[in-house]
Design a protein around this motif. Sequence first.
Motif, short mmCIF file in Angstrom:
data_model
loop_
_atom_site.label_atom_id
_atom_site.label_comp_id
_atom_site.label_asym_id
_atom_site.label_seq_id
_atom_site.Cartn_x
_atom_site.Cartn_y
_atom_site.Cartn_z
N LEU A 162 2.01 10.68 -5.36
CA LEU A 162 0.62 10.60 -5.79
C LEU A 162 0.34 9.32 -6.54
CD1 LEU A 162 0.24 14.31 -6.93
CD2 LEU A 162 -1.09 13.23 -5.12
N ARG A 163 1.27 8.92 -7.41
CA ARG A 163 1.08 7.65 -8.11
C ARG A 163 1.03 6.48 -7.13
NH1 ARG A 163 3.83 6.92 -14.00
NH2 ARG A 163 3.39 8.98 -14.88
N ALA A 215 -4.12 2.30 -3.19
CA ALA A 215 -5.57 2.21 -3.03
C ALA A 215 -6.18 1.25 -4.05
CB ALA A 215 -6.19 3.59 -3.16
N ALA A 216 -5.65 1.25 -5.26
CA ALA A 216 -6.16 0.34 -6.28
C ALA A 216 -5.85 -1.12 -5.92
CB ALA A 216 -5.55 0.69 -7.64
N ARG A 217 -4.63 -1.39 -5.50
CA ARG A 217 -4.24 -2.76 -5.15
C ARG A 217 -5.10 -3.31 -4.01
NH1 ARG A 217 1.06 -0.68 -5.79
NH2 ARG A 217 1.25 -0.42 -3.53
N ALA A 218 -5.41 -2.45 -3.05
CA ALA A 218 -6.19 -2.90 -1.90
C ALA A 218 -7.60 -3.33 -2.31
CB ALA A 218 -6.28 -1.78 -0.86
N ARG A 219 -8.04 -2.91 -3.48
CA ARG A 219 -9.38 -3.24 -3.96
C ARG A 219 -9.35 -4.20 -5.15
NH1 ARG A 219 -8.81 0.78 -1.24
NH2 ARG A 219 -10.43 1.64 0.11
N GLY A 220 -8.17 -4.76 -5.42
CA GLY A 220 -8.06 -5.74 -6.48
C GLY A 220 -7.89 -5.15 -7.87
N TYR A 221 -7.45 -3.89 -7.94
CA TYR A 221 -7.26 -3.22 -9.22
C TYR A 221 -5.81 -2.79 -9.40
CZ TYR A 221 -12.34 -3.00 -9.04
OH TYR A 221 -13.67 -3.33 -8.95
N ARG A 222 -5.52 -2.24 -10.57
CA ARG A 222 -4.18 -1.73 -10.86
C ARG A 222 -4.28 -0.34 -11.48
NH1 ARG A 222 -1.05 -6.38 -14.13
NH2 ARG A 222 -3.03 -6.57 -15.23
N LEU A 223 -3.28 0.47 -11.22
CA LEU A 223 -3.19 1.82 -11.79
C LEU A 223 -2.35 1.74 -13.06
CD1 LEU A 223 -4.03 4.78 -10.99
CD2 LEU A 223 -1.64 5.07 -10.32
N GLY A 241 -6.36 -6.46 -16.78
CA GLY A 241 -5.97 -5.30 -17.56
C GLY A 241 -7.10 -4.58 -18.23
N HIS A 242 -8.34 -5.02 -18.00
CA HIS A 242 -9.49 -4.36 -18.60
C HIS A 242 -9.96 -3.20 -17.73
CE1 HIS A 242 -10.13 -7.09 -21.95
NE2 HIS A 242 -9.90 -8.10 -21.13
N LEU A 243 -10.56 -2.21 -18.38
CA LEU A 243 -11.02 -1.03 -17.67
C LEU A 243 -12.06 -1.40 -16.61
CD1 LEU A 243 -11.47 1.47 -20.65
CD2 LEU A 243 -9.52 1.26 -19.09
N ALA A 248 -1.91 -7.81 -22.78
CA ALA A 248 -1.80 -8.00 -21.32
C ALA A 248 -0.37 -7.81 -20.85
CB ALA A 248 -2.31 -9.38 -20.93
N ASP A 249 0.61 -8.14 -21.69
CA ASP A 249 2.00 -7.92 -21.32
C ASP A 249 2.33 -6.43 -21.24
OD1 ASP A 249 2.38 -10.66 -21.24
OD2 ASP A 249 3.10 -10.77 -23.32
N VAL A 250 1.68 -5.63 -22.08
CA VAL A 250 1.87 -4.18 -22.03
C VAL A 250 1.29 -3.63 -20.72
CG1 VAL A 250 1.33 -2.01 -23.17
CG2 VAL A 250 1.82 -4.04 -24.54
N VAL A 251 0.12 -4.15 -20.34
CA VAL A 251 -0.49 -3.74 -19.07
C VAL A 251 0.44 -4.08 -17.92
CG1 VAL A 251 -2.41 -4.15 -17.48
CG2 VAL A 251 -2.84 -3.95 -19.94
N ASP A 252 0.98 -5.29 -17.92
CA ASP A 252 1.90 -5.70 -16.83
C ASP A 252 3.09 -4.76 -16.75
OD1 ASP A 252 0.23 -7.81 -16.27
OD2 ASP A 252 1.45 -9.30 -17.30
N LEU A 253 3.63 -4.39 -17.91
CA LEU A 253 4.78 -3.48 -17.94
C LEU A 253 4.43 -2.13 -17.32
CD1 LEU A 253 7.68 -2.71 -19.07
CD2 LEU A 253 6.43 -1.86 -21.09
N LEU A 254 3.34 -1.54 -17.80
CA LEU A 254 2.99 -0.19 -17.36
C LEU A 254 2.54 -0.16 -15.91
CD1 LEU A 254 1.10 0.99 -20.56
CD2 LEU A 254 3.33 1.79 -19.77
N ALA A 255 1.90 -1.22 -15.46
CA ALA A 255 1.42 -1.28 -14.08
C ALA A 255 2.53 -1.67 -13.10
CB ALA A 255 0.26 -2.25 -13.96
#
Length: 365
Positions: free
Chosen positions: A76-77, A83-91, A24-26, A355-362
């Motif tokens: 678009l989202r 694309a983010a998931r394919a690189r190990g990231y989250r939007l 969940g970090h930038l 981190a739970d907020v990140v999980d919710l939004l992602a």
Amino acid sequence: MNEQTGDVLTFGIEEEFFVVDRRGHLSQAGDDVVDAAEAAEDVQGELQHELNLSQAEAATGVCRTHAEALRQLGGLREDLARAARARGYRLLPAGAPPMSEVDPPRITPNPRYQRMAEHFGATAWTSLTCGCHVHVAIPDKESGIRVLGRVRPWLPALLAVTANSAIVDGYDTGYASWRYHQWSRWPSAGPPPRFASLDEYESVVDGWLRAGAILDRAMVYWDVRLAEKQPTLEFRISDVAATPAEAVLLGVLARGLVATALADDRPPPELSNEVLRGWLWRASREGPTGCCPDPRTGDLRPAASVLGELVSLTAPALEAAGDLEFARDGLARLTAEGGGADRQRRAFEKKKRAADVVDLLAGDA
């Protein structure tokens, strides 16, 4: 992005997002994610790089219906998220980063952004916010100045609709939109004055340019402004919405306000910027489930009631555009269930973990 067709104004929506790592970090991967998503087939709209390498931006094309805007924003989202998931990231659709960050992300290696960072220093380096911008077609800039004056009192209500930055840096800020306060550090941000003419508007912009308070006209960051590249009025007041439906709700309300203001020949209401700033502070604190100043009286009322008045005021324009039922249903859900900030708080309160907020939004909760 926009044009005027018949009696119904067209509109477009821009959304900014964070690209975060699995914790969940930038990240520093915003550019890579945008480039990869752009390479996908059948992208409707436009994907863009942003000021910080932790960000990505998506913009619809010209939209005539709320269904069209909803379809484009959802697509678009998903393009960016894939694309983010394919690189190990989250939007992450959040107005400000929920997690505490040790170091700010790097500035995107773009000459304009680098110049902004050098000139504005920490204001640019720590500008970790994501907003939602709505463009609505206007006939000309002179009409835009008149409309701007009429929509100013409704800016607090619009801010409340997508307030989505309650949990920031690992704690509850006490605000529904903490992003609004972070963004206000830019010298050209905040509510616009009530302008008597286009010449007065241009004189303020020219004064900023002469003082170096902005480096170019694209840095006019008022909560609502004349767009620089399109014949539109651009609403810039809002957090990025937690969901596409909430972003489109904001969009149709803004379009309804502009259409209503264009049909009103009365002078814009008198409202000082000092009072409007106080109203915006209150709306940023409480969001759609708290209180909001009444645009006509300045008295505090439940935000649900103020938003209901907004729908009543703009009902003819909403109905003409096919948006009235969508707006009523969206506001009913928003005031009954809460918006992005309310959901952030509910996720955070369980274990006090950002981190739970990140999980919710992602979308991983």
